[in-house]
Motif scaffolding. Structure first.
Motif, short mmCIF file in Angstrom:
data_model
loop_
_atom_site.label_atom_id
_atom_site.label_comp_id
_atom_site.label_asym_id
_atom_site.label_seq_id
_atom_site.Cartn_x
_atom_site.Cartn_y
_atom_site.Cartn_z
N ARG A 33 -2.70 12.04 -6.95
CA ARG A 33 -2.02 11.22 -5.95
C ARG A 33 -0.52 11.08 -6.22
O ARG A 33 0.27 10.87 -5.29
N HIS A 118 -1.26 14.06 -3.42
CA HIS A 118 -2.39 14.35 -2.54
C HIS A 118 -3.49 13.32 -2.78
O HIS A 118 -4.21 13.39 -3.77
N GLU A 119 -3.60 12.38 -1.88
CA GLU A 119 -4.63 11.34 -1.96
C GLU A 119 -5.89 11.86 -1.28
O GLU A 119 -5.85 12.28 -0.12
N THR A 121 -8.75 11.19 0.69
CA THR A 121 -9.18 10.09 1.55
C THR A 121 -10.61 10.28 2.06
O THR A 121 -11.30 9.30 2.32
N ASP A 122 -11.01 11.52 2.20
CA ASP A 122 -12.37 11.80 2.68
C ASP A 122 -13.19 12.38 1.52
O ASP A 122 -13.31 13.60 1.36
N ALA A 142 -11.67 5.53 -7.34
CA ALA A 142 -12.14 5.37 -5.96
C ALA A 142 -13.54 5.94 -5.79
O ALA A 142 -14.35 5.41 -5.02
N LYS A 146 -16.78 3.89 -4.54
CA LYS A 146 -17.52 4.30 -3.35
C LYS A 146 -19.03 4.33 -3.62
O LYS A 146 -19.84 3.94 -2.77
#
Length: 780
Positions: A33, A118-119, A121-122, A142, A146
């Motif tokens: 990120r 580069h995060e 997100t999906d 993350a 999740k």
């Protein structure tokens, strides 16, 4: 193979390197990120052993790392105006930004794709598009969040505050600086990681943090404040900040590490406290273990299963060592009054990975000085005329309790033998106790000896409530006194709700299948759901128990025991009053700790009054119940103080066995921290016990001030001559040996001298090689 790595820290990058080098066709992408140069912190630490591991797995990255490190061999401890320098450690420091840049360089050379800023997100889409997803996305993962219900993380936020800073002060050793201020105690963990740059991790306890007002300071204000605290140590140099916010360390564990084709790695999986310098090491060794699993298994599912099953034990061991270490720093005030040498030795051995023998190999002069310090305390505080020039190791130093002198600090722990007949000790007890006395232990404890027939744990348990019992015990005591230098202590108890159970090898604590007798306890709570329900004790029951203890005490004195212990542990009768888990009474014997102690102290007082004043008494306690809502270490200090105020001379520190569903945390010397807490907070003599298996561990415990006596159980079962073997190993000649055994002892000394030299030589050869390149000029 499509591998996606989330997180561009050392764990993710190193795994990518190893896999790409082994499988050039694999498509490996690392998602980070932040920008390439956006790294926080200062230096990281590796041991010689870790560097050797890097060399084996990827010589190219190893070479890059070792060309950019600062190497040191010594640890320095600065405490109360003293400096103790201990060599033989072998560490290197490397700048964290430099380490990451080197790993980036190696990744690019191999063809790993690095995507910065580069995060992800999906996460679901990435998982679906990958054969393997490695979640190395740090403490605030993350991916872990999740799938929290699956991984089942636990986070233990520790109370101490710390901040990570740097300095331009050069250092030539890993240095601990300790400072006492008007606000409280501060410690700096420091090491050089490149020429002219050093890491400074500053730590303090919550109360000091609050009193100093550090919570309202920004980074620069904190740095200036700490420069004042450590002005002498910084020697005119400044502290440097880089997101140097005050934090509480989170110890992270996860019940699971793998979900389908996803695996968590590094800090996302588990953290290890900075005080043992293992965070980056742990992360990169995770990468190695995961890589090894893929080398051994043909598919992703098999590899991930293998990784979790084989790696977990090593991670848990490291986390346990880190937890023991961090707890030491959380209780600095407990050790602050110590002699500086003892303080330094305790610091070096705090995590149990470094011990007395290990340090003697690394830094013999330091251990010699510790031996002299310990002998000086024996001479000065206990009045023994011992050699303080070339003293024997701590376990061979004498000890005194009231009028009782012990020749050494080793104790045969009380262990039920389940071999009595109608409560009467037999020839088995004569041989068992007599042999250990002949073997040299300074103090011999009997098994828990019951004060009444109904107070026995099992039909095979010993008692002292008839003339025949008294005569049988007298025979054993006379043998010990006539044939050894050991002294003998009778442990008195009543099993309470754990009475009327089977012999140990038939089912420990399980109720008898037939022939049960009525049992009683503080409250009518069975030990197991299927156990017999005890009756709640009445005042008449209490009077009877007190009378039984007094009668047994009088018999013990006539049998000429040297010492007496009252058993107030392990959920037996007196302990059932002390623990809130087993005491639900609503009268004056229930409720507060003061009330719960009322009856055990009443028993103790009557026993003490019936026992000769010049003979010592000890009390065995369970210092924790290992269960929520039960006795804690802080409670144990209060319990120990209460018995000391009533004339107790020694606290025998055990733990648990109060309730059947406790969750003890086992390990080497696992009960010793409770002994240490009681000894150093309450200022009382203690004896520790529990998975202590070697003379090395005994000496470590004593020299660090964690106990005054050390009791060994299982090691003594298979080796009655434990003390004599230890004496031969250390070359200690002034140990009592029965004349019948002198020839064997002489041979043991000769054999042990050769074996010791061979062992030391093997250890020297096994030490990791030095990775020393060129030290910075200031460190040479």
């Amino acid at each position: 193979m499509r591998i996606s790595v989330i997180g561009g820290g050392p764990a993710g990058l190193y795994f990518a390197i190893l896999m790409k080098a082994a499988r050039p066709a694999a498509r490996i992408t690392v998602y980070e990120r932040n920008r390439p140069d956006d790294t926080f912190g200062f230096g990281v630490v590796f041991s010689d052993e870790t560097l050797e591991t890097f060399e084996r797995y990827d010589p190219d990255s190893y070479r890059l790392i070792t060309e950019h490190f600062a190497y040191w061999d010594d640890i320095e401890i600065h405490f109360k105006g003293t400096v103790h320098r201990i060599g033989g450690n072998g560490f290197c420091g490397c700048s964290r930004p430099t380490l990451l840049k080197l790993l980036h360089q190696r990744c690019r050379a191999l063809g790993v794709t690095l995507l910065f800023e580069h995060e992800v997100t999906d996460i679901d889409a990435l998982i679906a598009d990958s054969d393997l997803v490695v979640a190395a996305d740090g403490i605030n993962s993350a991916v872990r969040k999740k799938f929290e219900d699956h991984f089942r993380p636990s986070v233990d936020l520790r109370p101490n505050h710390f901040t990570w800073m740097g300095s331009d002060r050069p250092l030539d050793a890993f240095s601990f600086f300790f400072r006492e201020t008007e606000h409280g105690l501060f410690v700096a963990h420091t090491y050089q990681y490149e020429p002219g740059r050093s890491t400074w991790v500053l730590e303090t306890d919550p109360e000091t943090f609050r009193r100093a007002g550090l919570g309202s300071m920004d980074e620069e204000q904190s740095a200036r404040f700490l420069e004042g605290v450590f002005a002498e140590e910084l020697a005119g140099h400044k502290l440097i900040t880089n997101r140097s916010i005050w934090r509480n360390f989170p110890t992270i564990r996860n019940a699971r590490w793998v979900k389908d084709n996803v695996v968590i790695l590094g800090d996302a999986k588990g953290t290890a406290h900075f005080s043992i310098g293992s965070g980056t090491k742990l992360a990169m060794e995770d990468s190695i273990a995961l890589f090894e699993a893929f080398q051994a298994e043909p598919d992703v599912a098999g590899a991930l299963t293998r990784f979790e099953s084989q790696r977990r034990e090593d991670v848990e061991k490291t986390q346990h060592a880190a937890e023991v270490s961090l707890v030491w720093f959380e209780h600095l005030d407990r050790f602050w009054p110590m002699d500086p040498l003892q303080f330094a030795f305790g610091l070096m051995t705090r995590s149990k990975s470094i011990t007395y023998d290990n340090l003697r190999l690394r830094a013999p002069a330091f251990v010699d000085s510790v031996d002299r310090m310990f002998a000086g305390k024996v001479r000065g505080e206990l009045g023994f005329d011992v050699d303080t020039g070339r003293p024997v190791p701590p376990m061979f130093q004498p000890f005194r309790l009231r009028g009782l002198t012990l020749a050494n600090r080793l104790v045969l722990s009380p262990m039920c033998q389940y071999s009595a007949v109608d409560g009467c000790p037999t020839d088995w007890h004569m041989v068992h106790l007599g042999a250990r006395a002949l073997g040299g232990a300074g103090l011999i404890y009997t098994e828990m000896t019951d004060v009444s027939e109904e107070g026995r744990i099992s039909p095979g348990c010993a008692g002292l409530y008839t003339d025949a019992h008294e005569a049988a015990w007298k025979r054993i005591v006379d043998f010990v006194h006539a044939n050894s230098a050991g002294r003998i202590c009778l442990q008195l108890g009543h099993a309470g709700r754990k009475a009327s159970t089977r012999l140990m090898w038939e089912g420990i604590d399980e109720p008898l299948e037939a022939g049960n007798w009525p049992i009683m306890s503080a409250s009518p709570l069975p030990y197991y759901p299927h156990s017999q329900v005890p009756r709640e004790m009445t005042r008449a029951d209490m009077d009877k128990v007190v009378a039984d203890f007094v009668q047994a005490t009088e018999r013990a004195d006539r049998a000429e025991f040297d010492m007496l212990e009252v058993h107030v542990a392990h959920g037996y009768l007196l302990a059932s009053f002390v623990s809130p888990l087993t005491n639900r009474r609503t009268d004056e014997y229930g409720g507060s700790l003061e009330n719960r102690l009322r009856f055990p102290l009443e028993v103790f007082d009557r026993v003490r009054a019936s026992w000769p004043d010049d003979k010592p008494m000890s009390v065995r306690i369970s210092a924790t119940d290992w269960k929520e809502g039960g006795i804690t270490g802080d409670d144990a200090v209060a319990i120990a103080r209460a018995f000391a105020e009533h004339g107790c001379d020694l606290i025998d520190v055990s733990t648990g066995q109060t309730v059947h569903d406790a969750e003890p945390v086992f390990g080497r010397m696992f009960q010793t921290p409770f002994s240490e807490q009681i000894r150093n907070e309450a200022g009382l003599a203690t004896m520790c016990v529990g998975n202590i298996v070697s003379a090395d561990q005994v000496n470590t415990i004593l020299a660090a001030g964690r106990a005054d006596l050390v009791a060994l159980a299982r090691p003594h079962l298979v080796d009655p001559a434990f003390l004599m073997r230890a004496a031969a190993f250390y070359g200690v000649r002034d140990v009592h040996c029965p004349p019948q055994y002198l020839a064997g002892m002489d041979q043991l000394y000769r054999t042990a001298a050769r074996e010791r030299e061979d062992l030391l030589e093997l250890r020297r050869k096994a030490r990791p090689k030095s990775h020393h390149r060129t030290l910075p000029e200031a460190a040479q």
